[in-house]
Motif scaffolding. Structure first.
Motif, PDB file in Angstrom:
ATOM      1  N   LEU A 198       0.835  -1.203   0.000  1.00 18.97           N
ATOM      2  CA  LEU A 198       0.000   0.000   0.000  1.00 18.97           C
ATOM      3  C   LEU A 198       0.873   1.257   0.000  1.00 18.97           C
ATOM      4  N   ARG A 201       2.387   1.905  -3.291  1.00 23.17           N
ATOM      5  CA  ARG A 201       1.383   2.216  -4.312  1.00 23.17           C
ATOM      6  C   ARG A 201       1.329   1.140  -5.391  1.00 23.17           C
ATOM      7  N   LEU A 204      -3.927  -2.448  -6.432  1.00 22.29           N
ATOM      8  CA  LEU A 204      -4.671  -2.927  -5.268  1.00 22.29           C
ATOM      9  C   LEU A 204      -5.202  -4.366  -5.370  1.00 22.29           C
ATOM     10  N   GLU A 234      -8.754   1.104   0.882  1.00 20.03           N
ATOM     11  CA  GLU A 234      -8.173   1.782  -0.283  1.00 20.03           C
ATOM     12  C   GLU A 234      -8.990   1.504  -1.544  1.00 20.03           C
ATOM     13  N   ARG A 280     -10.181   6.631   6.120  1.00 17.77           N
ATOM     14  CA  ARG A 280     -10.643   6.330   4.760  1.00 17.77           C
ATOM     15  C   ARG A 280     -12.163   6.224   4.689  1.00 17.77           C
ATOM     16  N   ARG A 352      -0.995  11.208   2.349  1.00 18.30           N
ATOM     17  CA  ARG A 352      -2.385  10.924   2.695  1.00 18.30           C
ATOM     18  C   ARG A 352      -3.054  12.142   3.333  1.00 18.30           C
ATOM     19  N   GLY A 384      -1.694   9.099  -6.934  1.00 15.55           N
ATOM     20  CA  GLY A 384      -1.837   7.803  -6.321  1.00 15.55           C
ATOM     21  C   GLY A 384      -0.944   6.719  -6.859  1.00 15.55           C
ATOM     22  N   ARG A 388      -3.236   2.329  -9.594  1.00 14.71           N
ATOM     23  CA  ARG A 388      -4.195   2.627  -8.547  1.00 14.71           C
ATOM     24  C   ARG A 388      -5.580   2.631  -9.146  1.00 14.71           C
ATOM     25  N   SER A 390     -10.080   1.506  -8.206  1.00 12.10           N
ATOM     26  CA  SER A 390     -11.030   0.756  -7.405  1.00 12.10           C
ATOM     27  C   SER A 390     -11.532  -0.460  -8.160  1.00 12.10           C
TER      28      SER A 390
END
Length: 392
Positions: A198, A201, A204, A234, A280, A352, A384, A388, A390
């Motif tokens: 993490l 970077r 994920l 994250e 977060r 962050r 990021g 990176r 989602s």
């Protein structure tokens, strides 16, 4: 004393002896010198007594603070460049060293000075050679699986902190190879690598796979649960993150107090993970409470760890709406922290803070200015990093 005799004394004295003499000549106590060079005073005491080898970085800093030119650096380099004793056959192990290893092995491993005793009090660049030296001693004595895994994990984390990501990956592989056949040790390696990833970077989804592997044990460790909660946070998977956070909070300090290995987590680290997950999720106030608790449990001498906790608190303050206080805290950390403690972990934590502060904020502009020239190989930025994104 003539110049010639002074040079002879310098050449024959050990680094620790020379350091103590130079410090006393400058009229400084161990604590005063430790504060100036950013090392723990107990570590300096061990170096002066010959219980630890010291490092080139320590020698350089002490030369600067004690006004000794490059004498300490020369003494350190001369002593540690002697790989063979006079009259020793090249390529043959030093009998004196072998005798020492046999003696301390017979006395019991617990009696030997070790880099793991208080590794959090040593700056990363100085810690790395000590860890390598410890691993070499371990190999000379014979394989100790648990200790080998612990050292490999610490070397991997330290290399990552120094920005040596490629080398760190090799040591993660070595740690996993050493842990083969031991489910608990393998899970520990997976969890610590996921958390380190993490900060680096890394993409994920692969980190989530590592965290999930760490949970395959019948009774997963706290660090395994923390790794999964942090990665889920994250990824932005709120519902699963909430569930993972509840598990973390339910673990409690008591479950960690009896941790048997240095690489197992201890209470302040659990609260750090809880606080970061809260940040977060947008829970600034609970995050502040958890980070304050972590600070209470983290010893003052663990300079790097406390810097990360303070930056985590700064992030939570900003999330809670106390932007000015959060930015001020982050600025104080970056300004006061000695250069040798600025590493990937610290700069990731500082970045962050920037994520949750408006770009137009005057304090954020100053924070970014302080962070950028020091970031160097850490390459942390608001974008990021590579890969990176989602996965919901």
């Amino acid at each position: 004393m003539t110049e010639t005799s002074t040079q002879t004394s310098t050449q024959t004295s050990t680094f620790g002896t020379h350091l103590r003499q130079s410090r006393q000549a400058a009229g400084l106590s161990l604590r005063q010198l430790a504060a100036r060079v950013g090392y723990d005073h107990s570590y300096l005491s061990q170096v002066e007594r010959g219980q630890r080898p010291g490092s080139a970085d320590l020698a350089r800093l002490c030369d600067r603070e004690l006004g000794t030119g490059d004498q300490l650096t020369v003494t350190f380099e001369r002593r540690h460049s002697r790989t063979e004793r006079p009259g020793q056959t090249p390529g043959v192990a030093d009998p004196l060293e072998l005798a020492w290893q046999g003696l301390v092995a017979g006395a019991g491993v617990a009696e030997q000075p070790t880099a793991l005793d208080d590794f959090r009090s040593i700056p990363p660049a100085a810690l790395l050679p000590e860890l390598v030296s410890e691993l070499q001693l371990l190999q000379a004595r014979g394989v100790d699986e648990v200790h080998a895994v612990e050292l490999s994990i610490l070397i991997a984390e330290t290399l990552a902190g120094l920005g040596e990501r490629h080398s760190a990956r090799r040591w993660w592989w070595a740690a996993q190879a050493a842990a083969a056949g031991d489910t608990a040790l393998s899970a520990l390696v997976y969890a610590r690598e996921a958390i380190t990833g993490l900060a680096e970077r890394r993409p994920l989804p692969p980190l989530l796979e590592l965290a999930d592997r760490a949970l395959v044990r019948q009774s997963p460790s706290a660090v395994a649960h923390a790794a999964r909660a942090l990665v889920l946070a994250e990824l932005g998977r709120s519902e699963e993150t909430h569930q993972a956070l509840q598990v973390l909070v339910g673990i409690g300090d008591e479950a960690l107090v009896t941790a048997a290995r240095p690489t197992d987590w201890i209470p302040y680290q659990l609260h750090w993970a809880e606080g970061r997950v809260c940040a977060r999720l947008g829970y600034g106030v609970p995050g502040c409470v958890l980070l304050e608790r972590a600070r209470e449990l983290c010893p003052e001498r663990w300079v790097g760890e406390r810097a990360r906790l303070d930056l985590g608190l700064a992030e939570c303050l900003a999330v809670a709406g106390e932007v000015a206080a959060g930015v001020a805290t982050a600025l104080r950390v970056l300004v006061e922290l000695p250069d040798e403690w600025h590493d990937l972990w610290v700069h990731d934590a500082a970045d962050r803070v920037l994520r949750v502060v408006p770009e137009s904020d005057r304090g954020a502009v100053e924070l970014r200015r302080l962070l950028s020239p020091k970031a160097g190989v850490w390459a942390v930025g608001r974008a990021g990093g590579e890969g990176r994104g989602s996965v919901r």
